[in-house]
Every structure is written in structure tokens, then in C-alpha cells.
Design an enzyme around this catalytic site. Structure first.
Site, PDB file in Angstrom:
ATOM      1  N   ARG A 118       0.842  -1.194   0.000  1.00 23.92           N
ATOM      2  CA  ARG A 118       0.000   0.000   0.000  1.00 23.92           C
ATOM      3  C   ARG A 118       0.884   1.254   0.000  1.00 23.92           C
ATOM      4  O   ARG A 118       1.970   1.264   0.610  1.00 23.92           O
ATOM      5  CB  ARG A 118      -0.872  -0.017   1.254  1.00 23.92           C
ATOM      6  CG  ARG A 118      -1.895   1.111   1.388  1.00 23.92           C
ATOM      7  CD  ARG A 118      -2.976   1.033   0.386  1.00 23.92           C
ATOM      8  NE  ARG A 118      -4.122   1.851   0.739  1.00 23.92           N
ATOM      9  CZ  ARG A 118      -5.028   2.233  -0.156  1.00 23.92           C
ATOM     10  NH1 ARG A 118      -4.936   1.888  -1.419  1.00 23.92           N
ATOM     11  NH2 ARG A 118      -6.068   2.947   0.228  1.00 23.92           N
ATOM     12  N   THR A 392      -9.208   0.581  -9.789  1.00 24.47           N
ATOM     13  CA  THR A 392      -8.532  -0.582  -9.222  1.00 24.47           C
ATOM     14  C   THR A 392      -8.642  -1.791 -10.154  1.00 24.47           C
ATOM     15  O   THR A 392      -9.291  -1.730 -11.186  1.00 24.47           O
ATOM     16  CB  THR A 392      -9.104  -0.859  -7.801  1.00 24.47           C
ATOM     17  OG1 THR A 392      -9.147   0.370  -7.075  1.00 24.47           O
ATOM     18  CG2 THR A 392      -8.321  -1.862  -7.025  1.00 24.47           C
ATOM     19  N   ASN A 412      -6.047   4.152  -7.268  1.00 22.21           N
ATOM     20  CA  ASN A 412      -7.246   4.839  -6.801  1.00 22.21           C
ATOM     21  C   ASN A 412      -8.152   5.232  -7.957  1.00 22.21           C
ATOM     22  O   ASN A 412      -8.569   4.378  -8.709  1.00 22.21           O
ATOM     23  CB  ASN A 412      -6.926   6.022  -5.885  1.00 22.21           C
ATOM     24  CG  ASN A 412      -8.153   6.406  -5.049  1.00 22.21           C
ATOM     25  OD1 ASN A 412      -9.042   5.583  -4.860  1.00 22.21           O
ATOM     26  ND2 ASN A 412      -8.224   7.629  -4.584  1.00 22.21           N
ATOM     27  N   GLU A 431      -4.039   8.122  -4.120  1.00 22.30           N
ATOM     28  CA  GLU A 431      -4.499   7.328  -2.982  1.00 22.30           C
ATOM     29  C   GLU A 431      -4.618   8.168  -1.706  1.00 22.30           C
ATOM     30  O   GLU A 431      -5.269   7.753  -0.749  1.00 22.30           O
ATOM     31  CB  GLU A 431      -3.488   6.196  -2.774  1.00 22.30           C
ATOM     32  CG  GLU A 431      -4.074   4.864  -2.453  1.00 22.30           C
ATOM     33  CD  GLU A 431      -4.721   4.147  -3.632  1.00 22.30           C
ATOM     34  OE1 GLU A 431      -5.938   3.964  -3.599  1.00 22.30           O
ATOM     35  OE2 GLU A 431      -4.012   3.756  -4.559  1.00 22.30           O
ATOM     36  N   ASP A 434      -7.858   8.483   0.002  1.00 29.48           N
ATOM     37  CA  ASP A 434      -8.429   7.427   0.847  1.00 29.48           C
ATOM     38  C   ASP A 434      -8.240   7.721   2.339  1.00 29.48           C
ATOM     39  O   ASP A 434      -8.776   7.015   3.195  1.00 29.48           O
ATOM     40  CB  ASP A 434      -7.814   6.060   0.498  1.00 29.48           C
ATOM     41  CG  ASP A 434      -8.518   5.412  -0.698  1.00 29.48           C
ATOM     42  OD1 ASP A 434      -9.590   5.901  -1.090  1.00 29.48           O
ATOM     43  OD2 ASP A 434      -7.989   4.435  -1.242  1.00 29.48           O
ATOM     44  N   SER A 464     -10.227  -0.240   0.668  1.00 31.29           N
ATOM     45  CA  SER A 464     -11.340  -1.202   0.579  1.00 31.29           C
ATOM     46  C   SER A 464     -10.902  -2.496  -0.095  1.00 31.29           C
ATOM     47  O   SER A 464     -11.688  -3.446  -0.183  1.00 31.29           O
ATOM     48  CB  SER A 464     -12.488  -0.607  -0.247  1.00 31.29           C
ATOM     49  OG  SER A 464     -13.001   0.522   0.388  1.00 31.29           O
ATOM     50  N   GLY A 483     -13.552  -1.636  -7.412  1.00 28.68           N
ATOM     51  CA  GLY A 483     -14.863  -0.995  -7.249  1.00 28.68           C
ATOM     52  C   GLY A 483     -14.989  -0.051  -6.073  1.00 28.68           C
ATOM     53  O   GLY A 483     -16.093   0.170  -5.582  1.00 28.68           O
ATOM     54  N   GLY A 484     -13.867   0.517  -5.600  1.00 28.02           N
ATOM     55  CA  GLY A 484     -13.935   1.525  -4.533  1.00 28.02           C
ATOM     56  C   GLY A 484     -14.645   0.972  -3.311  1.00 28.02           C
ATOM     57  O   GLY A 484     -14.454  -0.182  -2.920  1.00 28.02           O
TER      58      GLY A 484
HETATM   59  N1  GLY Z   1      -8.154   3.201  -3.678  1.00 33.03           N
HETATM   60  C1  GLY Z   1      -9.233   2.364  -3.389  1.00 33.03           C
HETATM   61  C2  GLY Z   1      -9.010   1.580  -2.164  1.00 33.03           C
HETATM   62  O1  GLY Z   1      -7.899   1.208  -1.859  1.00 33.03           O
HETATM   63  O2  GLY Z   1      -9.946   1.334  -1.452  1.00 33.03           O
END
Ligand code: GLY
Length: 581
Positions: A118, A392, A412, A431, A434, A464, A483-484
Site C-alpha cells: 500500500r 482498481t 485509486n 491514494e 483514501d 477497501s 470498485g472503490g
Molecule cells: N483506492 C481504493 C481503495 O484502496 O480502497
């Protein structure tokens, strides 16, 4: 029509809950069940899959994975190849300028681990960096341009994956991606649609416009996309490893490019970036074991919490409207806890064991009325925008040794920040959005961020992304989707479908609906709710919102050990390819 009542095979009660089985075996029927399990399952439990399987969001990425398997690579080498290929052929979803979670299972020793690649906040990041003078979030700053980019984790993760789990050199596993970048590939409809969505932002970056646009306009479907700078960057990663991206001249180029465009990266940000190996979390639902990413993914905790709540009901005997009502109420409560408790575990204390415990879920379940929606206002008072976004990517791999990879990768928003660092071909993520720019306010997905997810230097933003392994006594599922904020609810629906005995073709096609606590509305895709279900849910007090397009792009693999068959499926909503060989 999706048929929930199709008959299916289950090995009676032969589940992972071994303790229950032993207790049951003290009775005569229990002994019979135990004997049957020993006869049916154990002899095949050691078998290897007859075929390898790869499902990814783009045919060229799936082919890249098989190319590497055929060269003698294992699932982890193939995962390097697929990740890198997706960075080239699906730049709207992920890339070297982004990050991801790679859930791994190594058959030889049973090791299961999550690679956390991440992004992290730059060291100069501050909690108020996306607020205006009145203290209100300025979305343009956290979504578009160099200031919205976290420090990428993808290049470090690919090197780590290759060095610690693969058996081929990076020069081999990155070769297909390098070829795609150098020779080009024809862009598809999805790429075209997402480019059109982000074209104004991409125009702000000369390097990005030069690569993705033609004289500032979106090219036609079928146009060849060639990415020479990205090919060179991949070559450097292949030959120099992590330092080829995070140190030396290349790092200087990245920092200079970002700072010239208003960003705040430093050389230290890059040189200090580390992939973290984290222990996945596990939950059980009706004898099915779910292996899921821990924080900074919010997905694993949320999913297990929802399943724990739902395990108190028999969803196969209630009518369909009640079933959906109960699922929505479970979603509402789990998404609420996301805001209250979740953030980067290296920065905040998370009551993880409590959140994923069945006892905690029982308390939440007690607040659910079968005939009435609980207004989210009873939990909070924020007023928020609708969830949005298509972003994503995901892929699932099983090799013939039984090694598995379930990976969800992201930059993102579609095409990330829209900013490409000149001379690198690296499109940066956005990102940073987020994080909670301000506790109690929503990000681009309408997700309310809480105090645990506020910005701090070096902190990872909550995600997510929810790559999963889902197993019962004889079936092993590998699944995930982009899908966010809707990722977690999509995974819930797929796991429930797995629980009902179906195959990947069905999991990826399940009609989708979603609730994320705030805004207090059930979103549903076309065919996600029947007219009767809509009416029944409204009667219970739910607000509904139809989404005009189907969402998600799930990629799934199943190995059924009892029949020793392998299945794979790509979401019919996307352009992916699932293949066995
Ligand atoms: N960028 C979307 C997620 O990591 O939730």
C-alpha cells in the site's frame, strides 16, 4: 436469472470447524459423518490441481501470467508478470505509481501471508493539507495532480514477491509487460470510457497527455497505446531491483517531477518505503474459512463482521426481500465500524479481535429488526455525496503445485491522479484521498473517514481492497474485485454465493446491491433488485438508488478437490480473461 436454490454437493458437515466435528462425532450420526469425511476428503486433500488457472481484468495480462508459468515460473512469478502487465495494459486501474495487496498461499509449507504494498503518505504530509482556509476539504487537491499521490508500493512489492516467493529472475517475469509497453496494444472500450471520464485531468499533465491522448483528445477504440518510457522504467526495475526505482537517479527524477508539479515527495520517502508482510485475518461462515487482508485494508474486517452477523440467520429459508434486508443491515453496521475504528495498524490501535469476533457480531445482530431498516442517522448525522468511482483491478491465480495468489491493485481513481512524472512513464496514484481529509467528511467514494484514518507522515491510508481465499473442506476459492467502497459488499455477495455451492461463473455474475452506512441508501445495479424486492425494501423504510451501469470486475478461480476440477471466471461486466491450462 440467478438461481439461489440450485442443488449442490456439500460434504455433509465436514467443515473446517474441526472441533464441532469431533464433538458431533460422539453421536452415531456424527461418527458416520466423520467417517464419510475421512473417506471422501482426506484421500484427495493432498492432490495437486490438474490445471493452472488465471483470471485477470485484461486478456494480455492473463496471457502474460501463462507465459511465465510455461517458462517454469510458479504462481508468484506469474503474479509479478500479471501485475506488471496490468500496469501497462490497464493503466486506469493500477500501475507502478500505485500499490496493492497480494494475498499469497505457498503450497509447499502452507504459508499464507499478505504482502502490503500500500502507498504511504509522504513525510511532509500534514493532517490539514487538503483543507481550505475555512477547514473544508478541497477534493481537487486530494484527487488530482501530484499532491494527491502517496509513495508507491507496487515496484517494491513486485521485487519482494519475486525475490522471496518466485523462482524466476525479474528480467524474465517482467518481460511480457516490457514487450506490451514497447510494442503497444490496441486500447479497448473500457480504457476509452475511463479516459473520457478523466480527460480533463490528464490534460493538466503534459507527460500523461503525450502518452494517453492524441493532440489532447481521447483516441479511438483500437488505437495502439505505446509506452516507451514505462518500458524503460520496467527494464530498470528488472535489472536493478528495488533500488532501480526508489534510489539513485531514478528516485531523483521522481522527486523532482513531483515537486515541480506542486507535490511534496522527498528522496527519503522513496528510500524508506518498505513492503510489509502481514498475517491475514480469518473468519468462518457456516463452515467456510475466509482468509482476508488485515488493516490497512478495511475490507477483511468489514467482510468478516458482516458474515458473522449473517451467520445468525438461515438466508436460504427466508424470502428474498428479507434476505436482502438482512444483508443490507449487516453492511450498514460493518461500514459504520470502518469509520469508527479502522486505520493503519502501525499508527492506530484497532480492536481487531473484538471486531471480528462472533460475540461482537451477535450484539450487532440483536439491533436488527427483520421488518424495519435502522436509519443510519441513529448511528451518525453526516450528510454525504453518493459513492462513486470505478477503479482498481484484481487477478486470481492457481498454479499446478497448488500455490495461490489473490491480488487487488490500485492507483485509486481511474488513471489515478492523472499526473505522470516526466520521463518515467509512471502515472501516479491519488491514494491520499483514501485518508480522511477531515474526520466525519467523505472521500470520493462517499466513505466517511474517522479519526483513525487521518493523515500523518509515513502512514498508510485505509483501503477497501479485499482479495480473498475462501475454503471449505474440499473447495478452494480465490477471488476479488475492483470498485472503490463497493468492493466489500461485492465480496460479501460472492462469498454467500460460494456458500451456496456455486462455481466462479456464478460468483462473478451475482446481481449487485450495496449499502455503506452513509449515505443511507441501497444502491443497486440494473437487475440488482427485482421490482418486488424494491417495493418490499421500501416498505421496511429503505431508500433506494438505481445505478445506471453494472459495476465491479470480479476475477475468480475455484479448485474443487473432491472432483479435482479447476474453474475460472471473469466478470461479465468487464473485458477480462479467465483461462485454464
Ligand atoms: N483506492 C481504493 C481503495 O484502496 O480502497
Amino acid at each position: 436469472m440467478h438461481n439461489r436454490n440450485r442443488p449442490y454437493l456439500r460434504c455433509l458437515d465436514c467443515q473446517f470447524d474441526a472441533l464441532r466435528l469431533i464433538i458431533q462425532s460422539f453421536s452415531k450420526p456424527g461418527l458416520i459423518r466423520l467417517a464419510l469425511c475421512l473417506i471422501i476428503v482426506f484421500p484427495v486433500a493432498q492432490a495437486s490441481p490438474p490445471q493452472a488457472a488465471i483470471a485477470s481484468a485484461h486478456p494480455l495480462a492473463t496471457e502474460a501470467g501463462f507465459e511465465i508459468l510455461e517458462k517454469g515460473g510458479n504462481a508468484f512469478d506469474a503474479a509479478v508478470a500479471v501485475s506488471a502487465a496490468l500496469a501497462v495494459v490497464e493503466p486506469a486501474g493500477s500501475g507502478l505509481g500505485g500499490g496493492g495487496f497480494w494475498l499469497l498461499h505457498r503450497a509447499a509449507d502452507g504459508k499464507t501471508v499478505m504482502l502490503d504494498g500500500r502507498e504511504r503518505a509522504p513525510l511532509e504530509a500534514r493532517p490539514d493539507m487538503y483543507l481550505d482556509e475555512q477547514g473544508k476539504p478541497v477534493p481537487d487537491k486530494s484527487i488530482n495532480g501530484a499532491l494527491s499521490a502517496g509513495i508507491p508500493g507496487m515496484p517494491a512489492a513486485l521485487v519482494h514477491l519475486s525475490e522471496h516467493y518466485g523462482r524466476l529472475p525479474l528480467t524474465t517475469s517482467l518481460a511480457p509487460a516490457i514487450r506490451y509497453a514497447e510494442n503497444g496494444f490496441p486500447i479497448g472500450k473500457r480504457h476509452h470510457r475511463l479516459l473520457s471520464f478523466r480527460v480533463d485531468i490528464l490534460r493538466r499533465s503534459k507527460a500523461a497527455s503525450d502518452v494517453f491522448l492524441i493532440e489532447g483528445n481521447v483516441p479511438d477504440v483500437g488505437t495502439l497505446l505505446v509506452q516507451k518510457d514505462l518500458a524503460n522504467t520496467l527494464k530498470q526495475l528488472a535489472t536493478s531491483g528495488k533500488k532501480g526505482f526508489y534510489n539513485g537517479d531514478f528516485a531523483k527524477k521522481l522527486v523532482e517531477g513531483v515537486r515541480n508539479a506542486g507535490g511534496i515527495w522527498t528522496l527519503r520517502d522513496l528510500s524508506e518505503y518498505r513492503v510489509v508482510e502481514r498475517q491475514p485475518i480469518q473468519g468462518f461462515y457456516r463452515g467456510i474459512r475466509i482468509t482476508a487482508p488485515p488493516p490497512p485494508s478495511a475490507g477483511g474486517v468489514g467482510l468478516i463482521e458482516m458474515l458473522n452477523i449473517l451467520s445468525g440467520y438461515d438466508l436460504q429459508v427466508v424470502d428474498e426481500s428479507t434476505r436482502k434486508h438482512l444483508i443490507v443491515e449487516a453492511m450498514r453496521r460493518a461500514y459504520h465500524d470502518r469509520e469508527r475504528f479502522l486505520g493503519d495498524p502501525d499508527f492506530v490501535t484497532i480492536p481487531l479481535q473484538r471486531l471480528i469476533s462472533p460475540n461482537y457480531a451477535a450484539g450487532l445482530r440483536a439491533s436488527i429488526r427483520p421488518d424495519r431498516a435502522l436509519p443510519s442517522d441513529y448511528l451518525s448525522h453526516a450528510n454525504l455525496p453518493e459513492p462513486d468511482g470505478e477503479n482498481t483491478t484484481h487477478f486470481s491465480i492457481l498454479d499446478k503445485e497448488g500455490n495461490r495468489v489473490s491480488a487487488t491493485l490500485s492507483i485509486n481513481y481511474p488513471f489515478g491522479s492523472g499526473f505522470m512524472v516526466p520521463g518515467t512513464g509512471v502515472l501516479l496514484n491519488d491514494e491520499m484521498d483514501d485518508f480522511a481529509a477531515q474526520p466525519g467528511t467523505a472521500n470520493v467514494y462517499g466513505l466517511v473517514g474517522g479519526q483513525p484514518n487521518t493523515i500523518a507522515p509515513g502512514k498508510r491510508m485505509l483501503s477497501s481492497m479485499t482479495p480473498l481465499f475462501v475454503e471449505d473442506a474440499y473447495r478452494i476459492g480465490i477471488m476479488g474485485t475492483p470498485g472503490g467502497s463497493r468492493i466489500v459488499s461485492m465480496m460479501l455477495l460472492a462469498v454467500l454465493d460460494f456458500a451456496e455451492g456455486r462455481t466462479p461463473e456464478s460468483w462473478v455474475a451475482v446481481p449487485r446491491f450495496h449499502h455503506q452506512y452513509l449515505p443511507d441508501v441501497i444502491q443497486y445495479e440494473p437487475s440488482g433488485l427485482t421490482e418486488n424486492e424494491q417495493a418490499e425494501l421500501k416498505k421496511r423504510g429503505h431508500k433506494l438508488k438505481a445505478i445506471d451501469r453494472r459495476y465491479g470486475d470480479m476475477q475468480a478461480v475455484l479448485w474443487n478437490k473432491s472432483t479435482n476440477r479447476v474453474y475460472a471466471a471473469s466478470d461479465p461486466r468487464g473485458e477480462g480473461l479467465a483461462k485454464l491450462k
